[in-house]
Write an enzyme that holds these catalytic residues in place. Structure first.
Site, PDB file in Angstrom:
ATOM      1  N   GLY A 156       0.795  -1.232   0.000  1.00  0.00           N
ATOM      2  CA  GLY A 156       0.000   0.000   0.000  1.00  0.00           C
ATOM      3  C   GLY A 156       0.822   1.275   0.000  1.00  0.00           C
ATOM      4  O   GLY A 156       0.281   2.355   0.106  1.00  0.00           O
TER       5      GLY A 156
ATOM      6  N   ARG B  14     -12.899   4.623 -14.279  1.00  0.00           N
ATOM      7  CA  ARG B  14     -12.056   3.976 -15.293  1.00  0.00           C
ATOM      8  C   ARG B  14     -12.893   2.988 -16.078  1.00  0.00           C
ATOM      9  O   ARG B  14     -13.976   2.589 -15.621  1.00  0.00           O
ATOM     10  CB  ARG B  14     -10.952   3.156 -14.603  1.00  0.00           C
ATOM     11  CG  ARG B  14     -10.226   3.868 -13.518  1.00  0.00           C
ATOM     12  CD  ARG B  14      -9.886   2.918 -12.373  1.00  0.00           C
ATOM     13  NE  ARG B  14      -9.403   3.684 -11.218  1.00  0.00           N
ATOM     14  CZ  ARG B  14      -8.132   3.966 -10.997  1.00  0.00           C
ATOM     15  NH1 ARG B  14      -7.212   3.479 -11.791  1.00  0.00           N
ATOM     16  NH2 ARG B  14      -7.784   4.708  -9.972  1.00  0.00           N
TER      17      ARG B  14
ATOM     18  N   ASP C 269      -7.777  -0.604 -16.382  1.00  0.00           N
ATOM     19  CA  ASP C 269      -7.945   0.123 -15.112  1.00  0.00           C
ATOM     20  C   ASP C 269      -7.176   1.437 -15.122  1.00  0.00           C
ATOM     21  O   ASP C 269      -7.339   2.254 -14.224  1.00  0.00           O
ATOM     22  CB  ASP C 269      -7.494  -0.744 -13.926  1.00  0.00           C
ATOM     23  CG  ASP C 269      -6.085  -1.269 -14.089  1.00  0.00           C
ATOM     24  OD1 ASP C 269      -5.814  -1.913 -15.115  1.00  0.00           O
ATOM     25  OD2 ASP C 269      -5.245  -1.020 -13.210  1.00  0.00           O
TER      26      ASP C 269
HETATM   27  P1  AMP Z   1      -1.139   0.177 -11.237  1.00  0.00           P
HETATM   28  O1  AMP Z   1      -0.186  -0.702 -11.955  1.00  0.00           O
HETATM   29  O2  AMP Z   1      -0.462   1.239 -10.393  1.00  0.00           O
HETATM   30  O3  AMP Z   1      -2.181   0.758 -12.104  1.00  0.00           O
HETATM   31  O4  AMP Z   1      -1.858  -0.742 -10.152  1.00  0.00           O
HETATM   32  C1  AMP Z   1      -2.551  -1.913 -10.485  1.00  0.00           C
HETATM   33  C2  AMP Z   1      -3.186  -2.487  -9.233  1.00  0.00           C
HETATM   34  O5  AMP Z   1      -2.189  -2.872  -8.281  1.00  0.00           O
HETATM   35  C3  AMP Z   1      -4.110  -1.548  -8.503  1.00  0.00           C
HETATM   36  O6  AMP Z   1      -5.165  -2.293  -7.985  1.00  0.00           O
HETATM   37  C4  AMP Z   1      -3.238  -0.999  -7.416  1.00  0.00           C
HETATM   38  O7  AMP Z   1      -3.978  -0.515  -6.325  1.00  0.00           O
HETATM   39  C5  AMP Z   1      -2.419  -2.215  -7.046  1.00  0.00           C
HETATM   40  N1  AMP Z   1      -1.135  -1.859  -6.430  1.00  0.00           N
HETATM   41  C6  AMP Z   1      -0.072  -1.317  -7.049  1.00  0.00           C
HETATM   42  N2  AMP Z   1       0.931  -1.122  -6.175  1.00  0.00           N
HETATM   43  C7  AMP Z   1       0.505  -1.530  -4.958  1.00  0.00           C
HETATM   44  C8  AMP Z   1       1.077  -1.584  -3.653  1.00  0.00           C
HETATM   45  N3  AMP Z   1       2.332  -1.175  -3.397  1.00  0.00           N
HETATM   46  N4  AMP Z   1       0.314  -2.074  -2.659  1.00  0.00           N
HETATM   47  C9  AMP Z   1      -0.936  -2.492  -2.880  1.00  0.00           C
HETATM   48  N5  AMP Z   1      -1.522  -2.481  -4.074  1.00  0.00           N
HETATM   49  C10 AMP Z   1      -0.831  -2.006  -5.129  1.00  0.00           C
HETATM   50 MG    MG Z   2      -3.608   1.994 -12.004  1.00  0.00          MG
END
Ligand code: AMP
Ligand code: MG
Length: 505
Positions: free
Chosen positions: A126, A183, A252
């Site tokens: 997170g 999204r 997304d």
């Molecule tokens: P993103 O690649 O940033 O678009 O994220 C894709 C998914 O992974 C989303 O559901 C994010 O909330 C989750 N996510 C990315 N990084 C983290 C992290 N460090 N902790 C928890 N969830 C993550």
């Molecule tokens: Mg994202």
């Protein structure tokens, strides 16, 4: 005690869409410190910039003080990631704090990224590191200055806590402002659950927020699809015309609003190459520069699928077949919308003022052949366009100097000059054309080596000066500001060849 900072929140998402999110609080952090604060944006939002630009703001933007009226929540969404469907993604390290109405009357989301685990976090922590969050500031502000619709960074606060990636890194929280965080993946979440009621609620909410003129109209869900497709066609054309590679165009990460969102492994092209891709996780080149228009269409088809049951209800019997036909019309129309937006941008970049004097196919070929020329000779995309503006004033040397042999662009330049002359008639418009071209062909873009240099200084040495200097240059992309020369220089080719970007998770 100073008066608490007020945001005048009006949280329509929390109020109108129960069942679309989980209420959640940001994690407390040990030692908030403001690394970046966007005063101009704060003013635009009607916030008390002076009050926020200090320790009080640091506490707010690190998540330690939840401002009055905020209703933090983690949004649910699904998404196709690199083509594979995940029925549940959601805000795993983000929270929507709430919405404010800005000075122009626009509703804007205010959201955290890196504010701790949520029920959607799966294996993730997170958290976020300062490098990727400052990166989002740089690229987002650059896009904004380039006139490209984008979410924007309001603040970055260091947390004083380490986040563990390959090695411990200083942690940070980004505060992001968006027209909304709806999204394609938000629609997919409810479609995957066959939750028609919530799908309709979501579509009506999206319409109220982004296309209020469609509210209550009979074919509104089909019309919504069309609007989203039109916005994305315009957006992707703008990306293409500045050499931007998003890097992770998962569903997304595609907005309903038409704003660019989620600056992870994105990068700007240096030497022109349609196959350019920098993301460490994009092994197949799915999200290469040249694939972006096709991927956008693919993502829009996924949105269309989620809307089919709603479109079918509008259509009457035999509903399903007709809904598919209508949605398909939109998806099939998209390439032409995109091509028109691209050509409009290319004509401006070529210095062509009027579409009237130019045959569409001929102008398209002129632009394509220019790009082929750049590709064939490995020429820097940004500099080539910029120096074409010099050529418009009769100064061809700077452009020719980019090539191995100065006569390399001869044939193409002759065609271009003829096209310009056809437009000008008896009065050559060289200086005026060059000025116009310099307003659409940036001198400064966020070049990868400069971005990395700024982030390394911030991360390794707690030195924010390179970041601040680069940011100042990115905010004036059109002007050849003395002192900004180093930001206009291409990276050494060897560096670009080995350059990789990471998702920053
Ligand atoms: P993103 O690649 O940033 O678009 O994220 C894709 C998914 O992974 C989303 O559901 C994010 O909330 C989750 N996510 C990315 N990084 C983290 C992290 N460090 N902790 C928890 N969830 C993550
Ligand atoms: Mg994202």
């Amino acid at each position: 005690m100073p008066a608490p900072v007020t945001f005048r929140f009006d949280n329509s998402y929390a109020r109108e869409l129960p069942g679309f999110y989980v209420r959640w609080q940001p994690a407390a952090v040990p030692s908030p410190q403001l690394l970046f604060f966007n005063r101009e944006l704060a003013d635009e939002l009607g916030l008390d910039a002076a009050a926020l630009d200090g320790p009080e703001g640091a506490a707010v933007f690190a998540g330690n003080t939840v401002p009055e009226g905020a209703e933090p929540l983690a949004q649910a969404y699904a998404g196709h990631q690199f083509g594979g469907f995940s029925p549940q993604l959601g805000d795993g390290r983000a929270l929507l704090l709430g919405e404010v109405i800005d000075r122009q009357g626009r509703r804007r989301d205010i959201a955290f990224k890196g504010s701790g685990r949520t029920p959607f976090s799966r294996g993730g922590d997170g958290k976020a590191a300062i490098g990727p969050m400052l990166r989002e500031v740089l690229i987002g502000e650059a896009m904004h200055a380039l006139g490209i619709p984008t979410t924007r960074a309001l603040a970055v606060a260091a947390t004083g806590e380490a986040v563990y990636r390959e090695r411990p890194l200083p942690g940070a929280v980004l505060t992001r402002v968006a027209a909304s965080h709806l999204r394609v993946g938000t629609f997919q979440f409810f479609a995957a659950r066959n939750d028609l009621e919530r799908l309709r609620q979501l579509a009506d909410y999206a319409i109220a927020r982004h296309d209020p003129d469609l509210a209550g109209t009979p074919d509104r869900y089909l019309a919504l699809l069309r609007r989203v497709a039109e916005r994305q066609a315009a957006l992707i054309a703008q990306w293409m015309n500045v050499g931007f590679i998003h890097g992770v165009m998962n569903t997304d990460n595609m907005t309903i609003s038409g704003e660019t969102i989620d600056y992870g492994p994105c990068a700007f092209m240096e030497a022109f190459d349609p196959q350019a891709v920098f993301s460490s996780i994009d092994h197949g080149g799915r999200y290469a520069w040249g694939n972006q228009p096709l991927i956008a269409r693919w993502n829009l088809a996924r949105l269309a699928e989620t809307l089919l049951p709603l479109i079918a209800e509008d259509d009457g019997e035999p509903a399903a077949a007709r809904a598919v036909a209508h949605a398909t019309e939109v998806i099939d129309a998209y390439p032409a919308w995109y091509a028109a937006a691209l050509l409009e941008g290319q004509r401006a970049k070529l210095g062509l003022a009027s579409a009237a004097t130019g045959d569409e196919e001929a102008d398209r070929a002129l632009a394509e052949d220019w790009l082929k020329l750049l590709h064939g000779h490995g020429i820097d995309f940004t500099l080539a366009w910029r120096r074409l503006a010099d050529a418009a004033e009769g100064n061809e040397q700077p452009l020719r100097a980019l090539f191995d042999a100065p006569q390399d662009p001869d044939a193409w330049l002759a065609r271009w000059r003829a096209r310009c002359e056809a437009e000008d008639g008896a009065s050559p418009a060289g200086g005026e054309r060059a000025a116009r071209m310099r307003r659409v062909n940036p001198w400064v873009i966020p070049r990868n080596h400069r971005v990395e240099e700024a982030l390394a200084a911030a991360t390794e040495d707690e030195d924010l000066e390179p970041f601040e200097r680069l940011l100042a240059a990115l905010r004036r992309p059109w002007e050849e500001v003395p002192g900004h020369e180093r930001y206009a220089e291409p990276a050494p080719a060897a560096l670009t060849a080995g350059y990789q970007t990471f998702c920053g998770t």
